[in-house]
Write a protein that holds these residues in place. Sequence first.
Motif, mmCIF file in Angstrom:
data_model
loop_
_atom_site.group_PDB
_atom_site.id
_atom_site.type_symbol
_atom_site.label_atom_id
_atom_site.label_comp_id
_atom_site.label_asym_id
_atom_site.label_seq_id
_atom_site.Cartn_x
_atom_site.Cartn_y
_atom_site.Cartn_z
ATOM 1 N N SER A 38 0.833 -1.207 0.000
ATOM 2 C CA SER A 38 0.000 0.000 0.000
ATOM 3 C C SER A 38 0.863 1.251 0.000
ATOM 4 O O SER A 38 1.810 1.359 0.788
ATOM 5 C CB SER A 38 -0.915 0.017 1.222
ATOM 6 O OG SER A 38 -1.735 -1.126 1.268
ATOM 7 N N THR A 39 0.519 2.194 -0.874
ATOM 8 C CA THR A 39 1.253 3.455 -0.976
ATOM 9 C C THR A 39 0.270 4.599 -1.134
ATOM 10 O O THR A 39 -0.698 4.500 -1.901
ATOM 11 C CB THR A 39 2.200 3.443 -2.187
ATOM 12 O OG1 THR A 39 3.064 2.309 -2.111
ATOM 13 C CG2 THR A 39 3.043 4.713 -2.237
ATOM 14 N N TYR A 40 0.521 5.676 -0.409
ATOM 15 C CA TYR A 40 -0.307 6.883 -0.526
ATOM 16 C C TYR A 40 0.363 7.864 -1.477
ATOM 17 O O TYR A 40 1.570 8.102 -1.411
ATOM 18 C CB TYR A 40 -0.505 7.544 0.832
ATOM 19 C CG TYR A 40 -1.261 8.862 0.728
ATOM 20 C CD1 TYR A 40 -2.630 8.878 0.507
ATOM 21 C CD2 TYR A 40 -0.581 10.087 0.812
ATOM 22 C CE1 TYR A 40 -3.328 10.073 0.386
ATOM 23 C CE2 TYR A 40 -1.267 11.291 0.704
ATOM 24 C CZ TYR A 40 -2.644 11.273 0.483
ATOM 25 O OH TYR A 40 -3.326 12.465 0.354
ATOM 26 N N TYR A 41 -0.437 8.428 -2.390
ATOM 27 C CA TYR A 41 0.025 9.464 -3.317
ATOM 28 C C TYR A 41 -0.814 10.716 -3.088
ATOM 29 O O TYR A 41 -2.031 10.628 -2.884
ATOM 30 C CB TYR A 41 -0.127 9.001 -4.764
ATOM 31 C CG TYR A 41 0.683 7.769 -5.093
ATOM 32 C CD1 TYR A 41 1.965 7.860 -5.622
ATOM 33 C CD2 TYR A 41 0.158 6.492 -4.868
ATOM 34 C CE1 TYR A 41 2.710 6.718 -5.921
ATOM 35 C CE2 TYR A 41 0.890 5.352 -5.167
ATOM 36 C CZ TYR A 41 2.171 5.484 -5.694
ATOM 37 O OH TYR A 41 2.895 4.351 -5.979
ATOM 38 N N ASP A 42 -0.176 11.872 -3.144
ATOM 39 C CA ASP A 42 -0.928 13.100 -2.872
ATOM 40 C C ASP A 42 -1.611 13.664 -4.111
ATOM 41 O O ASP A 42 -2.166 14.759 -4.081
ATOM 42 C CB ASP A 42 -0.029 14.167 -2.237
ATOM 43 C CG ASP A 42 1.069 14.660 -3.185
ATOM 44 O OD1 ASP A 42 1.117 14.215 -4.347
ATOM 45 O OD2 ASP A 42 1.887 15.501 -2.745
ATOM 46 N N ASN A 43 -1.576 12.897 -5.214
ATOM 47 C CA ASN A 43 -2.246 13.342 -6.438
ATOM 48 C C ASN A 43 -2.710 12.139 -7.234
ATOM 49 O O ASN A 43 -2.175 11.040 -7.118
ATOM 50 C CB ASN A 43 -1.317 14.214 -7.284
ATOM 51 C CG ASN A 43 -0.128 13.446 -7.819
ATOM 52 O OD1 ASN A 43 -0.192 12.872 -8.913
ATOM 53 N ND2 ASN A 43 0.969 13.384 -7.050
ATOM 54 N N PHE A 44 -3.715 12.365 -8.060
ATOM 55 C CA PHE A 44 -4.303 11.282 -8.847
ATOM 56 C C PHE A 44 -3.326 10.720 -9.874
ATOM 57 O O PHE A 44 -3.235 9.497 -10.052
ATOM 58 C CB PHE A 44 -5.564 11.793 -9.560
ATOM 59 C CG PHE A 44 -6.215 10.767 -10.449
ATOM 60 C CD1 PHE A 44 -7.177 9.903 -9.941
ATOM 61 C CD2 PHE A 44 -5.855 10.644 -11.790
ATOM 62 C CE1 PHE A 44 -7.767 8.939 -10.754
ATOM 63 C CE2 PHE A 44 -6.433 9.696 -12.607
ATOM 64 C CZ PHE A 44 -7.390 8.841 -12.092
ATOM 65 N N TYR A 45 -2.596 11.591 -10.567
ATOM 66 C CA TYR A 45 -1.754 11.141 -11.679
ATOM 67 C C TYR A 45 -0.724 10.109 -11.250
ATOM 68 O O TYR A 45 -0.593 9.049 -11.865
ATOM 69 C CB TYR A 45 -1.062 12.341 -12.323
ATOM 70 C CG TYR A 45 -0.133 11.969 -13.454
ATOM 71 C CD1 TYR A 45 -0.634 11.473 -14.652
ATOM 72 C CD2 TYR A 45 1.253 12.105 -13.326
ATOM 73 C CE1 TYR A 45 0.210 11.117 -15.699
ATOM 74 C CE2 TYR A 45 2.101 11.762 -14.370
ATOM 75 C CZ TYR A 45 1.572 11.267 -15.548
ATOM 76 O OH TYR A 45 2.412 10.917 -16.579
ATOM 77 N N ASP A 46 0.014 10.394 -10.193
ATOM 78 C CA ASP A 46 1.039 9.449 -9.746
ATOM 79 C C ASP A 46 0.417 8.137 -9.272
ATOM 80 O O ASP A 46 0.960 7.056 -9.505
ATOM 81 C CB ASP A 46 1.883 10.069 -8.628
ATOM 82 C CG ASP A 46 2.817 11.163 -9.127
ATOM 83 O OD1 ASP A 46 3.106 11.190 -10.341
ATOM 84 O OD2 ASP A 46 3.245 12.004 -8.306
ATOM 85 N N ALA A 47 -0.736 8.238 -8.599
ATOM 86 C CA ALA A 47 -1.423 7.027 -8.142
ATOM 87 C C ALA A 47 -1.874 6.189 -9.327
ATOM 88 O O ALA A 47 -1.697 4.965 -9.360
ATOM 89 C CB ALA A 47 -2.617 7.406 -7.275
#
Length: 633
Positions: free
Chosen positions: A440-449
């Motif tokens: 599991s990884t959190y991204y602060d933006n949609f694009y990278d996720a």
Amino acid sequence: MAPGSLLKGILLSALLATAGEAGASQKVPVNSSAGAPLFEWETTQLTDHAIAKLNRNQAALVGFGDDTPNTTRSSGTCKTFPGDRQWPSHSTWSTLNNLLDGALIKNVPLAASCYSSWPQYDSNECEKLTAQWTDSNIHAADPASVMWPLFEGRSCLPTANASSSCTIGGYSTYSVNVSNVAQIQLAVNFARNEGIRLVVKNTGHDFNGKSSGAGALGIWTHNLKDMEYLENYHGSGYLGPAVKLGAGVQAHEVYEYAEKFGFTAVGGEGKTVGVAGGYVLGGGHSPTSSLLGLAADQVLALEVVLSNGRFVTVSKESHPDLFWALRGGGGGTYGIVTSIISRVYPKVGVTVTTFNFSTGKNVSVEAFWAGVRSYLNRFPAHADAGTYAYFWVMSTGPNAFTFLMNPFFAVNHTLSEYNALVEPWYNELHSLGIQFQPNSTYYDNFYDAWMSGFPLETVASSTMMTGSRLFPRSNWETTESFNNTFNALRSTVTAGFPLLAFNMKAELPAGFTPNSANPAFRQTLMHAITSTSWTNTTSNTAIKAKMDHFTNDILGKWRAVCPDAGAYMSESDIQEPQFQQSFYGSNYKRLYQLKKRYDPTSLFYAPTGVGSEDWTVKSIDGLPDQNGRLCRV
């Protein structure tokens, strides 16, 4: 553009050049009632003034239509086909090409380099192409190729046998490499006036090959890539940020653009999906759909070329009936969209998770299915939390199964919020003795996720077909209906058919203008897909038998547990029984009436599209593909 496509266009232009002719277009003001200026290439249009400057023969070829059926040069009840007496002559195609400023392409199958009977034969190029054949980018970048050649007719596949057969098959005979609106209008008018089949292609992504068609003139919108961020857009009762997208913009392009300008757009899961094309026109589910609705829900205005060749702005205020129909009622049906304006949202964080578990020494078959059942049971809670999940359940051998979460896409969830959401399910899996390691990884933006979560699509199989179902929330509301749903899915996988599915919802957000998207989408908690397959040596008769078994028996079990629901037309079974109800639901009657009003000559045809029941393709192999004449029923 695909290798050689530009050269094809140049060579054709040279071959067809006729002295004394010139392009037919006129510059018009950039103003649009949509609330945002036209793109520069949208201001180059075919107008009555431009038509008046043509000679009589030219004007007869590309003049505008009216709103009543006209007499065309079609071959009786069928669209005019190559070899027919009515098929346009070499000089007629020459005239069209010059009016198009040399944008006409004589299509060559993408795999022609593998065949000694074609001038393009090159064994080295064939080897390179074969290695890339399943990459969706090479099909998107070709004027005629589609990503599912089964539904084109498998007429020219990569091969090591250079002496085998390759034909243009179900690919369009010619394509127009569109760079302005006038070229779309010219192609529309030419196809209508000459009685020729017309197809529209952006990427060729549709599961049923809607952008292919034997003997057709293709309109290739793939290179209309303009984008404009409208920070303070005002239109259709909306005030706020929006984005204007050309018809050729793909998901990876708009997501990268959104990251640059700091907003979130609603687009497809797949990287090469054409956002402003058939995707949004067919509804368009998205990794953000549980939170924001369908892509069609976001559309505030469209610029469109109608079947009579006229260029119009479509919005809630202008052409409100078309505004309703185009947003969800299917592409290639009412007109050709050149651009859309869609609302966008602030940047949003996403937690992305992948993991898997399988039967084995410590996990029995019953424990495995109990784990899957535990997950399915939580679909309402997960969708209502705004998340989206893409997962597989597959048989890997006798009494052997695997589950792949690939990925769980928790929009607007921090890592701790995601863990809290799934903790009850994880605990139950552990209690069943199922061990797994979530990544599991959190991204602060949609694009990278999105980039991390969704790999490039693998396409171009000619030995399989898919089918789907939108399973409604009501199937989770009683123990009996949930048991029936679970048992139907389990029996599908146990019989050897994979389950690829999305846990999501797609409700129309409060205050949004209603549209024609399949009403079944508004009730769904799971968009499920399965497939059947065969070998390269399977006969056409045996393939059709497999297709029929798949449609009627395998998918029949899914329909039986939710008979009033439907399926997503862009990722569906081309043989779907009663497709009108499955793909359009209660909207079909109104959509059909609008089809007759805005396309009275039936210029636009797409398999399973609105009004397609009035036509049939006489395919040469007996399969439901586009390799054959298009004729009235």
